[in-house]
Motif scaffolding. Structure first.
Motif, PDB file in Angstrom:
ATOM      1  N   MET A  32      38.805  35.458  53.776  1.00  0.00           N
ATOM      2  CA  MET A  32      38.170  36.761  53.989  1.00  0.00           C
ATOM      3  C   MET A  32      36.728  36.579  54.454  1.00  0.00           C
ATOM      4  O   MET A  32      35.994  37.536  54.619  1.00  0.00           O
ATOM      5  CB  MET A  32      38.225  37.595  52.713  1.00  0.00           C
ATOM      6  CG  MET A  32      39.655  37.930  52.327  1.00  0.00           C
ATOM      7  SD  MET A  32      39.736  38.793  50.783  1.00  0.00           S
ATOM      8  CE  MET A  32      40.399  40.361  51.293  1.00  0.00           C
ATOM      9  N   GLY A  91      27.986  37.782  45.773  1.00  0.00           N
ATOM     10  CA  GLY A  91      29.280  38.172  46.355  1.00  0.00           C
ATOM     11  C   GLY A  91      30.003  39.169  45.464  1.00  0.00           C
ATOM     12  O   GLY A  91      29.442  39.692  44.489  1.00  0.00           O
ATOM     13  N   THR A  93      32.343  38.926  43.238  1.00  0.00           N
ATOM     14  CA  THR A  93      32.546  38.641  41.814  1.00  0.00           C
ATOM     15  C   THR A  93      31.317  39.043  41.004  1.00  0.00           C
ATOM     16  O   THR A  93      31.412  39.777  40.018  1.00  0.00           O
ATOM     17  CB  THR A  93      32.850  37.141  41.612  1.00  0.00           C
ATOM     18  OG1 THR A  93      34.014  36.814  42.370  1.00  0.00           O
ATOM     19  CG2 THR A  93      33.071  36.800  40.151  1.00  0.00           C
ATOM     20  N   ASN A  96      30.901  42.780  40.792  1.00  0.00           N
ATOM     21  CA  ASN A  96      31.827  43.391  39.832  1.00  0.00           C
ATOM     22  C   ASN A  96      31.392  43.117  38.392  1.00  0.00           C
ATOM     23  O   ASN A  96      31.459  43.996  37.532  1.00  0.00           O
ATOM     24  CB  ASN A  96      33.255  42.872  40.050  1.00  0.00           C
ATOM     25  CG  ASN A  96      33.881  43.435  41.325  1.00  0.00           C
ATOM     26  OD1 ASN A  96      33.436  44.460  41.838  1.00  0.00           O
ATOM     27  ND2 ASN A  96      34.914  42.779  41.840  1.00  0.00           N
ATOM     28  N   HIS A 153      41.200  42.510  42.192  1.00  0.00           N
ATOM     29  CA  HIS A 153      40.899  41.099  42.456  1.00  0.00           C
ATOM     30  C   HIS A 153      40.810  40.304  41.145  1.00  0.00           C
ATOM     31  O   HIS A 153      40.442  40.850  40.102  1.00  0.00           O
ATOM     32  CB  HIS A 153      39.555  41.019  43.200  1.00  0.00           C
ATOM     33  CG  HIS A 153      39.190  39.637  43.610  1.00  0.00           C
ATOM     34  ND1 HIS A 153      38.226  38.901  42.949  1.00  0.00           N
ATOM     35  CD2 HIS A 153      39.666  38.850  44.593  1.00  0.00           C
ATOM     36  CE1 HIS A 153      38.121  37.718  43.534  1.00  0.00           C
ATOM     37  NE2 HIS A 153      38.976  37.655  44.528  1.00  0.00           N
ATOM     38  N   ILE A 197      39.720  50.339  44.280  1.00  0.00           N
ATOM     39  CA  ILE A 197      39.541  49.282  45.291  1.00  0.00           C
ATOM     40  C   ILE A 197      39.641  49.889  46.689  1.00  0.00           C
ATOM     41  O   ILE A 197      40.604  50.600  46.990  1.00  0.00           O
ATOM     42  CB  ILE A 197      40.631  48.176  45.200  1.00  0.00           C
ATOM     43  CG1 ILE A 197      40.982  47.833  43.762  1.00  0.00           C
ATOM     44  CG2 ILE A 197      40.235  46.941  46.002  1.00  0.00           C
ATOM     45  CD1 ILE A 197      40.085  46.927  43.038  1.00  0.00           C
ATOM     46  N   THR A 201      42.721  43.008  48.004  1.00  0.00           N
ATOM     47  CA  THR A 201      42.728  41.646  48.533  1.00  0.00           C
ATOM     48  C   THR A 201      44.056  41.275  49.186  1.00  0.00           C
ATOM     49  O   THR A 201      44.079  40.565  50.191  1.00  0.00           O
ATOM     50  CB  THR A 201      42.415  40.654  47.386  1.00  0.00           C
ATOM     51  OG1 THR A 201      41.306  41.168  46.656  1.00  0.00           O
ATOM     52  CG2 THR A 201      42.106  39.271  47.892  1.00  0.00           C
ATOM     53  N   ASP A 226      35.258  48.688  44.206  1.00  0.00           N
ATOM     54  CA  ASP A 226      35.184  47.331  44.754  1.00  0.00           C
ATOM     55  C   ASP A 226      35.576  47.414  46.231  1.00  0.00           C
ATOM     56  O   ASP A 226      36.757  47.453  46.577  1.00  0.00           O
ATOM     57  CB  ASP A 226      36.142  46.422  43.969  1.00  0.00           C
ATOM     58  CG  ASP A 226      36.144  44.997  44.502  1.00  0.00           C
ATOM     59  OD1 ASP A 226      35.524  44.757  45.562  1.00  0.00           O
ATOM     60  OD2 ASP A 226      36.780  44.131  43.871  1.00  0.00           O
ATOM     61  N   ALA A 228      34.425  45.117  48.358  1.00  0.00           N
ATOM     62  CA  ALA A 228      33.925  43.815  48.815  1.00  0.00           C
ATOM     63  C   ALA A 228      34.415  43.534  50.234  1.00  0.00           C
ATOM     64  O   ALA A 228      33.659  43.100  51.102  1.00  0.00           O
ATOM     65  CB  ALA A 228      34.395  42.710  47.867  1.00  0.00           C
ATOM     66  N   ASP A 261      30.581  43.279  50.637  1.00  0.00           N
ATOM     67  CA  ASP A 261      30.098  41.911  50.868  1.00  0.00           C
ATOM     68  C   ASP A 261      29.712  41.631  52.319  1.00  0.00           C
ATOM     69  O   ASP A 261      30.584  41.512  53.192  1.00  0.00           O
ATOM     70  CB  ASP A 261      31.180  40.898  50.460  1.00  0.00           C
ATOM     71  CG  ASP A 261      31.297  40.756  48.957  1.00  0.00           C
ATOM     72  OD1 ASP A 261      30.510  41.401  48.232  1.00  0.00           O
ATOM     73  OD2 ASP A 261      32.173  39.996  48.502  1.00  0.00           O
ATOM     74  N   HIS A 263      29.040  38.793  53.285  1.00  0.00           N
ATOM     75  CA  HIS A 263      29.618  37.493  53.674  1.00  0.00           C
ATOM     76  C   HIS A 263      31.116  37.570  53.985  1.00  0.00           C
ATOM     77  O   HIS A 263      31.743  36.535  54.246  1.00  0.00           O
ATOM     78  CB  HIS A 263      29.272  36.376  52.683  1.00  0.00           C
ATOM     79  CG  HIS A 263      29.928  36.427  51.337  1.00  0.00           C
ATOM     80  ND1 HIS A 263      29.389  35.805  50.241  1.00  0.00           N
ATOM     81  CD2 HIS A 263      31.058  36.991  50.883  1.00  0.00           C
ATOM     82  CE1 HIS A 263      30.159  35.981  49.181  1.00  0.00           C
ATOM     83  NE2 HIS A 263      31.202  36.705  49.558  1.00  0.00           N
ATOM     84  N   LYS A 264      31.658  38.770  53.984  1.00  0.00           N
ATOM     85  CA  LYS A 264      33.049  38.930  54.457  1.00  0.00           C
ATOM     86  C   LYS A 264      32.968  39.624  55.822  1.00  0.00           C
ATOM     87  O   LYS A 264      32.487  39.020  56.769  1.00  0.00           O
ATOM     88  CB  LYS A 264      33.868  39.709  53.418  1.00  0.00           C
ATOM     89  CG  LYS A 264      33.991  38.959  52.079  1.00  0.00           C
ATOM     90  CD  LYS A 264      34.963  39.619  51.136  1.00  0.00           C
ATOM     91  CE  LYS A 264      35.266  38.751  49.919  1.00  0.00           C
ATOM     92  NZ  LYS A 264      34.244  38.730  48.883  1.00  0.00           N
TER      93      LYS A 264
HETATM   94  N1  PLP Z   1      36.800  41.982  45.408  1.00  0.00           N
HETATM   95  C1  PLP Z   1      37.709  41.902  46.391  1.00  0.00           C
HETATM   96  C2  PLP Z   1      38.480  43.136  46.776  1.00  0.00           C
HETATM   97  C3  PLP Z   1      37.934  40.694  47.053  1.00  0.00           C
HETATM   98  O1  PLP Z   1      38.864  40.623  48.009  1.00  0.00           O
HETATM   99  C4  PLP Z   1      37.183  39.564  46.655  1.00  0.00           C
HETATM  100  C5  PLP Z   1      37.387  38.266  47.306  1.00  0.00           C
HETATM  101  O2  PLP Z   1      38.239  38.052  48.092  1.00  0.00           O
HETATM  102  C6  PLP Z   1      36.244  39.692  45.620  1.00  0.00           C
HETATM  103  C7  PLP Z   1      36.073  40.921  45.015  1.00  0.00           C
HETATM  104  C8  PLP Z   1      35.424  38.504  45.149  1.00  0.00           C
HETATM  105  O3  PLP Z   1      34.488  38.176  46.104  1.00  0.00           O
HETATM  106  P1  PLP Z   1      33.685  36.786  46.053  1.00  0.00           P
HETATM  107  O4  PLP Z   1      34.695  35.716  46.247  1.00  0.00           O
HETATM  108  O5  PLP Z   1      32.710  36.929  47.164  1.00  0.00           O
HETATM  109  O6  PLP Z   1      33.015  36.701  44.739  1.00  0.00           O
END
Ligand code: PLP
Length: 432
Positions: A32, A91, A93, A96, A153, A197, A201, A226, A228, A261, A263-264
């Motif tokens: 991702m 990121g 995680t 969250n 996630h 969400i 993911t 979330d 992300a 994020d 970084h995604k």
């Molecule tokens: N939330 C979702 C929906 C994700 O898809 C991901 C990672 O793929 C995360 C949180 C966690 O992100 P990170 O790996 O940058 O901590």
């Protein structure tokens, strides 16, 4: 450690040895993350020495972080982005963790389990002290819980362990979106908050955040979204796409925080997450609990999970968000969605179908016969391994259903899409 330092050339050669073992994102349809935009890399280098955790020494950096939060709040349809509150994190995680931490603190504060009650067994309202709460917690009498979709996630599993919270997983519908009635049925007096969400993911689906917002308002619970992955996608989808106009952010009154994020799909450099709260005052006493005095730094307080924080991440996010603007992100998303369309068509040509119509650039494809889930899972895992061993493709698998999972990120090309499906067909024809 070696006694004498090595020459720079030797070190650089060693580094190449390591980096050559890493991916350059060629043939990667599992990640991702993607190759960062060049301006993000340039900005990262420019701020390589800066620490957002010490805002008096790095004033420019602190201001830049504020502006990133404001830009993100604007993208997230905040009615007054300048009043949003948040941080750059490492990121999804960390974002969250921090969001749920505040939910727990807010919950305990609302029960007046604050430090101020420590000295008395019961405060004047008859509520319990912190120590009593922890003791009850240990006995399992007061096990706090969080209601979230089954598709959440895995970072939430860590959060449950770290914060000693039970995860109550709400049912999902056939399109892997949380069922609002199930969420309502799971809420009880120990529920600290709800999770939705936007871009899950495994399937890229978005929960019905409008319904979750309504539930959050009705039960007066915080709702963290979330986003992300989806945060840099949904706001930029073309009008013709089914997901266009998906509401998932601050225009819904029950939403208290959102994470997305850079970084995604934000095309920035790792590590970069953004956590945005509607405003600072909703955090109220919970912020007091995490906020600590920082006497040996230039700022007076810190209220983030981490201390020293890479300003380079803020600079990279700032640079790429400013450089691309909404138009640039729309183009980025349009490219990924076009790839998704091609992927979908190529799949059909070989008689395969995605599990559900992709809303964003994640496609989940069952490859078993659907008779026995454990056989299907075994076959899916085998195909995934063979795609890598025989043809060099990195793809992933879903866990909710046995299926291959493909993420069509900006580094993927149309040639890749055609190639991976053609190789997949070869494996399936060989009757693995
Ligand atoms: N939330 C979702 C929906 C994700 O898809 C991901 C990672 O793929 C995360 C949180 C966690 O992100 P990170 O790996 O940058 O901590």
């Amino acid at each position: 450690m070696n006694e004498k330092g090595l020459l720079e050339e030797e070190i650089l050669a060693e580094l190449s040895f390591f980096s050559n073992q890493d991916t350059n994102f060629k043939k990667v349809l599992s990640s991702m993350c993607t190759i960062p935009h060049p301006i993000a890399i340039a900005a990262y280098y420019q701020f390589i020495h800066s620490n957002i955790g010490d805002p008096g020494l790095f004033r420019g950096t602190a201001e830049m972080e504020k502006r990133v939060i404001e830009m993100a709040a604007d993208v997230l349809n905040h009615s007054d982005p300048s009043t949003a509150f948040g941080h750059i994190t490492s990121g999804g995680t960390e974002s969250n963790i921090e969001a749920v931490y505040h939910m727990k603190s807010r919950f305990l504060a609302s029960r007046e389990c604050s430090k101020g009650n420590k000295n008395s067994n019961k405060n004047k309202n008859g509520n319990k002290s912190d120590d009593e709460c922890s003791a009850e917690n240990e006995k399992g009498c007061l096990r706090l819980n969080l209601v979230l979709p089954k598709t959440a996630h895995f970072s939430f599993e860590k959060i449950a362990n770290l914060l000693d919270i039970e995860l109550k997983k709400a049912d999902i519908d056939p399109l892997f979106r949380t069922v609002p009635e199930s969420v309502t049925s799971l809420i009880d007096e120990n529920t600290i908050g709800l999770i939705g969400i936007a871009g899950n993911t495994e399937f890229g689906e978005c929960d019905p955040i409008d319904a979750l917002s309504e539930i959050a308002c009705r039960y007066r619970l915080p709702l963290h979204i979330d986003a992300a992955f989806g945060g840099f996608i949904y706001p930029f989808l073309e009008t013709s796409r089914p997901g266009f106009g998906t509401e998932f952010a601050f225009d819904l009154p029950g939403v208290t925080s959102v994470s997305l994020d850079p970084h995604k799909m934000g095309l920035s450099v790792i590590p970069a997450g953004i956590l945005v709260f509607r405003n600072e005052s909703i955090l109220n006493q919970s912020l007091d609990k995490i906020r600590v005095k920082t006497p040996y730094l230039t700022g007076r307080y810190q209220s983030t999970i981490t201390g020293t924080r890479p300003a380079a991440a803020a600079a990279a996010a700032y640079a790429v968000m400013k450089h691309l603007g909404r138009e640039g992100y729309r183009q980025n998303v349009a490219y990924c969605m076009r790839l998704t369309d091609v992927f979908r068509k190529e799949l059909e040509k070989v008689g395969l179908h995605p599990y559900s119509e992709p809303q964003i650039n994640i496609v989940t494809v069952p490859v078993g016969d659907g008779k026995d889930p454990s056989d299907d899972r075994e076959k899916t895992d085998k195909i995934r391994s063979l795609l890598l061993e025989k043809y060099g493709w990195n793809v992933s698998v879903a866990r909710t259903i046995p299926a291959l999972r493909f993420v069509l990120m900006p580094h993927v090309t149309e040639e890749d899409v055609i190639g991976v499906i053609s190789d997949l067909k070869k494996l399936l024809d060989a009757e693995i």
